[in-house]
Design a protein around this motif. Structure first.
Motif, PDB file in Angstrom:
ATOM      1  N   ARG A  27       0.865  -1.180   0.000  1.00  0.00           N
ATOM      2  CA  ARG A  27       0.000   0.000   0.000  1.00  0.00           C
ATOM      3  C   ARG A  27       0.901   1.230   0.000  1.00  0.00           C
ATOM      4  O   ARG A  27       1.768   1.367   0.860  1.00  0.00           O
ATOM      5  CB  ARG A  27      -0.902   0.024   1.245  1.00  0.00           C
ATOM      6  CG  ARG A  27      -1.892  -1.117   1.317  1.00  0.00           C
ATOM      7  CD  ARG A  27      -2.502  -1.242   2.703  1.00  0.00           C
ATOM      8  NE  ARG A  27      -3.351  -0.106   3.040  1.00  0.00           N
ATOM      9  CZ  ARG A  27      -4.635  -0.018   2.713  1.00  0.00           C
ATOM     10  NH1 ARG A  27      -5.208  -0.985   2.029  1.00  0.00           N
ATOM     11  NH2 ARG A  27      -5.347   1.027   3.073  1.00  0.00           N
ATOM     12  N   ARG A  28       0.674   2.105  -0.985  1.00  0.00           N
ATOM     13  CA  ARG A  28       1.503   3.300  -1.057  1.00  0.00           C
ATOM     14  C   ARG A  28       0.688   4.435  -1.652  1.00  0.00           C
ATOM     15  O   ARG A  28      -0.078   4.234  -2.597  1.00  0.00           O
ATOM     16  CB  ARG A  28       2.748   3.024  -1.896  1.00  0.00           C
ATOM     17  CG  ARG A  28       3.903   3.956  -1.603  1.00  0.00           C
ATOM     18  CD  ARG A  28       5.186   3.492  -2.253  1.00  0.00           C
ATOM     19  NE  ARG A  28       5.067   3.489  -3.694  1.00  0.00           N
ATOM     20  CZ  ARG A  28       5.477   2.518  -4.480  1.00  0.00           C
ATOM     21  NH1 ARG A  28       6.018   1.443  -3.979  1.00  0.00           N
ATOM     22  NH2 ARG A  28       5.336   2.609  -5.784  1.00  0.00           N
ATOM     23  N   ALA A  29       0.870   5.615  -1.103  1.00  0.00           N
ATOM     24  CA  ALA A  29       0.096   6.766  -1.552  1.00  0.00           C
ATOM     25  C   ALA A  29       0.796   7.561  -2.646  1.00  0.00           C
ATOM     26  O   ALA A  29       0.162   8.366  -3.319  1.00  0.00           O
ATOM     27  CB  ALA A  29      -0.212   7.688  -0.368  1.00  0.00           C
ATOM     28  N   VAL A  30       2.100   7.344  -2.832  1.00  0.00           N
ATOM     29  CA  VAL A  30       2.856   8.078  -3.849  1.00  0.00           C
ATOM     30  C   VAL A  30       3.802   7.109  -4.545  1.00  0.00           C
ATOM     31  O   VAL A  30       4.136   6.052  -4.005  1.00  0.00           O
ATOM     32  CB  VAL A  30       3.667   9.242  -3.227  1.00  0.00           C
ATOM     33  CG1 VAL A  30       2.740  10.272  -2.612  1.00  0.00           C
ATOM     34  CG2 VAL A  30       4.660   8.720  -2.196  1.00  0.00           C
ATOM     35  N   PRO A  31       4.271   7.444  -5.760  1.00  0.00           N
ATOM     36  CA  PRO A  31       5.266   6.590  -6.419  1.00  0.00           C
ATOM     37  C   PRO A  31       6.572   6.585  -5.633  1.00  0.00           C
ATOM     38  O   PRO A  31       6.858   7.486  -4.848  1.00  0.00           O
ATOM     39  CB  PRO A  31       5.445   7.249  -7.795  1.00  0.00           C
ATOM     40  CG  PRO A  31       4.241   8.119  -7.979  1.00  0.00           C
ATOM     41  CD  PRO A  31       3.852   8.572  -6.607  1.00  0.00           C
ATOM     42  N   ALA A  32       7.385   5.555  -5.855  1.00  0.00           N
ATOM     43  CA  ALA A  32       8.705   5.460  -5.235  1.00  0.00           C
ATOM     44  C   ALA A  32       9.703   5.029  -6.293  1.00  0.00           C
ATOM     45  O   ALA A  32       9.389   4.221  -7.167  1.00  0.00           O
ATOM     46  CB  ALA A  32       8.700   4.471  -4.072  1.00  0.00           C
ATOM     47  N   ALA A  33      10.908   5.581  -6.222  1.00  0.00           N
ATOM     48  CA  ALA A  33      11.944   5.228  -7.189  1.00  0.00           C
ATOM     49  C   ALA A  33      12.327   3.761  -7.029  1.00  0.00           C
ATOM     50  O   ALA A  33      12.411   3.256  -5.906  1.00  0.00           O
ATOM     51  CB  ALA A  33      13.171   6.109  -6.990  1.00  0.00           C
ATOM     52  N   PRO A  34      12.557   3.040  -8.150  1.00  0.00           N
ATOM     53  CA  PRO A  34      12.984   1.645  -8.049  1.00  0.00           C
ATOM     54  C   PRO A  34      14.247   1.511  -7.212  1.00  0.00           C
ATOM     55  O   PRO A  34      15.159   2.324  -7.295  1.00  0.00           O
ATOM     56  CB  PRO A  34      13.239   1.250  -9.511  1.00  0.00           C
ATOM     57  CG  PRO A  34      12.370   2.170 -10.306  1.00  0.00           C
ATOM     58  CD  PRO A  34      12.371   3.469  -9.548  1.00  0.00           C
ATOM     59  N   VAL A  83       7.840   5.484   0.346  1.00  0.00           N
ATOM     60  CA  VAL A  83       6.894   6.103   1.269  1.00  0.00           C
ATOM     61  C   VAL A  83       5.668   5.220   1.399  1.00  0.00           C
ATOM     62  O   VAL A  83       4.996   4.920   0.421  1.00  0.00           O
ATOM     63  CB  VAL A  83       6.486   7.500   0.773  1.00  0.00           C
ATOM     64  CG1 VAL A  83       5.509   8.143   1.739  1.00  0.00           C
ATOM     65  CG2 VAL A  83       7.725   8.369   0.606  1.00  0.00           C
ATOM     66  N   GLU A  84       5.377   4.794   2.602  1.00  0.00           N
ATOM     67  CA  GLU A  84       4.242   3.916   2.843  1.00  0.00           C
ATOM     68  C   GLU A  84       2.985   4.716   3.155  1.00  0.00           C
ATOM     69  O   GLU A  84       3.032   5.871   3.562  1.00  0.00           O
ATOM     70  CB  GLU A  84       4.550   2.974   4.009  1.00  0.00           C
ATOM     71  CG  GLU A  84       5.610   1.948   3.672  1.00  0.00           C
ATOM     72  CD  GLU A  84       5.218   1.117   2.474  1.00  0.00           C
ATOM     73  OE1 GLU A  84       4.130   0.516   2.494  1.00  0.00           O
ATOM     74  OE2 GLU A  84       5.982   1.094   1.511  1.00  0.00           O
ATOM     75  N   TYR A  85       1.875   4.064   2.994  1.00  0.00           N
ATOM     76  CA  TYR A  85       0.587   4.679   3.308  1.00  0.00           C
ATOM     77  C   TYR A  85       0.280   4.526   4.783  1.00  0.00           C
ATOM     78  O   TYR A  85       0.385   3.441   5.351  1.00  0.00           O
ATOM     79  CB  TYR A  85      -0.512   4.002   2.489  1.00  0.00           C
ATOM     80  CG  TYR A  85      -1.910   4.424   2.880  1.00  0.00           C
ATOM     81  CD1 TYR A  85      -2.406   5.660   2.505  1.00  0.00           C
ATOM     82  CD2 TYR A  85      -2.721   3.575   3.628  1.00  0.00           C
ATOM     83  CE1 TYR A  85      -3.688   6.043   2.855  1.00  0.00           C
ATOM     84  CE2 TYR A  85      -4.007   3.952   3.977  1.00  0.00           C
ATOM     85  CZ  TYR A  85      -4.483   5.185   3.587  1.00  0.00           C
ATOM     86  OH  TYR A  85      -5.753   5.556   3.941  1.00  0.00           O
ATOM     87  N   LYS A 134      -5.953   9.117  -0.969  1.00  0.00           N
ATOM     88  CA  LYS A 134      -6.128   8.063  -1.952  1.00  0.00           C
ATOM     89  C   LYS A 134      -4.824   7.307  -2.150  1.00  0.00           C
ATOM     90  O   LYS A 134      -3.744   7.884  -2.138  1.00  0.00           O
ATOM     91  CB  LYS A 134      -6.600   8.661  -3.279  1.00  0.00           C
ATOM     92  CG  LYS A 134      -7.991   9.266  -3.213  1.00  0.00           C
ATOM     93  CD  LYS A 134      -8.442   9.747  -4.577  1.00  0.00           C
ATOM     94  CE  LYS A 134      -9.857  10.297  -4.525  1.00  0.00           C
ATOM     95  NZ  LYS A 134     -10.319  10.774  -5.844  1.00  0.00           N
ATOM     96  N   LEU A 135      -4.945   6.003  -2.362  1.00  0.00           N
ATOM     97  CA  LEU A 135      -3.777   5.160  -2.567  1.00  0.00           C
ATOM     98  C   LEU A 135      -3.383   5.158  -4.040  1.00  0.00           C
ATOM     99  O   LEU A 135      -4.228   5.035  -4.928  1.00  0.00           O
ATOM    100  CB  LEU A 135      -4.065   3.741  -2.104  1.00  0.00           C
ATOM    101  CG  LEU A 135      -4.199   3.548  -0.594  1.00  0.00           C
ATOM    102  CD1 LEU A 135      -4.708   2.155  -0.287  1.00  0.00           C
ATOM    103  CD2 LEU A 135      -2.875   3.792   0.098  1.00  0.00           C
TER     104      LEU A 135
END
Length: 231
Positions: free
Chosen positions: A119-126, A143-145, A154-155
């Motif tokens: 569950r994550r609310a924003v993108p994260a770099a690989p 960044v976790e939700y 929103k997720l």
């Protein structure tokens, strides 16, 4: 942690052709889309006690305790979403994995032991490495939700299907976060010891067109992506 000199990402990206789902309201089907989604060739690695000893994780004991019954493998891939040149954005997308051990009964099929992201609310770099707990559970990077503000946030991505044979990730664009960029996906697969296994991959997405509105698409995958031999 799985050592970074053995990358958890993928190689050889493949551009996918997106085929529209038939729409009753459309006089003619929209044309296929190309250049919008690419998927890296999935990388499969068995998890071993030697890997646990090389890293800083303490999951080697768990692996040894399960060795008579189960094998554990890491399946990882990268999906890239690209912006449209005509202003037709993605509204959502899904990547599904169906795990199968041919010829074995239902209670002996491989399962998704753990997946990332959850569950994550924003993108994260690989990331170049993955962290595992003592019980071989993937620790999400980025960044976790965390619910807050009345739970209205929103997720961006939700992973589901742990301990099942058909896990999936669902991505949803939000007003502040378009569905654009690279996303790393990882899955710990538990399969009966010594049994052959494979993974069937599906990709789908929805595009918002100015004239026709929301158009669902399903990706046409090449054989190297559609069915992945796990062992």
């Amino acid at each position: 942690m799985i050592p970074p000199d053995r990358p958890a990402g993928t190689a050889t990206p493949h551009d996918l052709t997106l085929l529209p789902t038939l729409l009753l309201r459309a006089p003619a089907p929209p044309p296929p889309l190309t250049g919008r989604i690419s998927l890296g060739t999935p990388v499969v690695r068995p998890l071993t006690g030697a890997q646990a000893a090389e890293g800083d994780g303490d999951w080697g004991a768990f692996l040894e305790s399960e060795a008579d019954r189960y094998d554990y493998l890491l399946l990882s891939l990268v999906c890239s979403f690209r912006p449209s040149t005509d202003g037709a954005p993605f509204t959502d997308a899904g990547i599904g994995i169906r795990l199968e051990a041919p010829g074995l009964p239902a209670d002996h099929q491989p399962i998704a032991w753990s997946l990332s992201p959850k569950r994550r609310a924003v993108p994260a770099a690989p990331s170049g490495s993955l962290t595992l707990t003592a019980n071989l559970v993937l620790v999400d990077a980025g960044v976790e939700y965390s619910p807050g503000g009345g739970g209205q946030e929103k997720l961006f991505v939700v992973g589901m299907g742990e301990r099942d044979s058909d896990p999936e990730w669902r991505f949803t664009a939000t007003p502040d976060t378009p569905l654009v960029g690279d996303e790393s996906l990882a899955l710990i697969v538990r399969t009966p010891a010594g049994a052959p296994a494979r993974a069937h991959v599906t990709v789908a997405a929805t595009v918002r067109q100015r004239r026709l509105g929301l158009i669902p698409y399903r990706a046409e995958l090449p054989p190297a992506l559609r069915t992945v031999t796990l062992r």
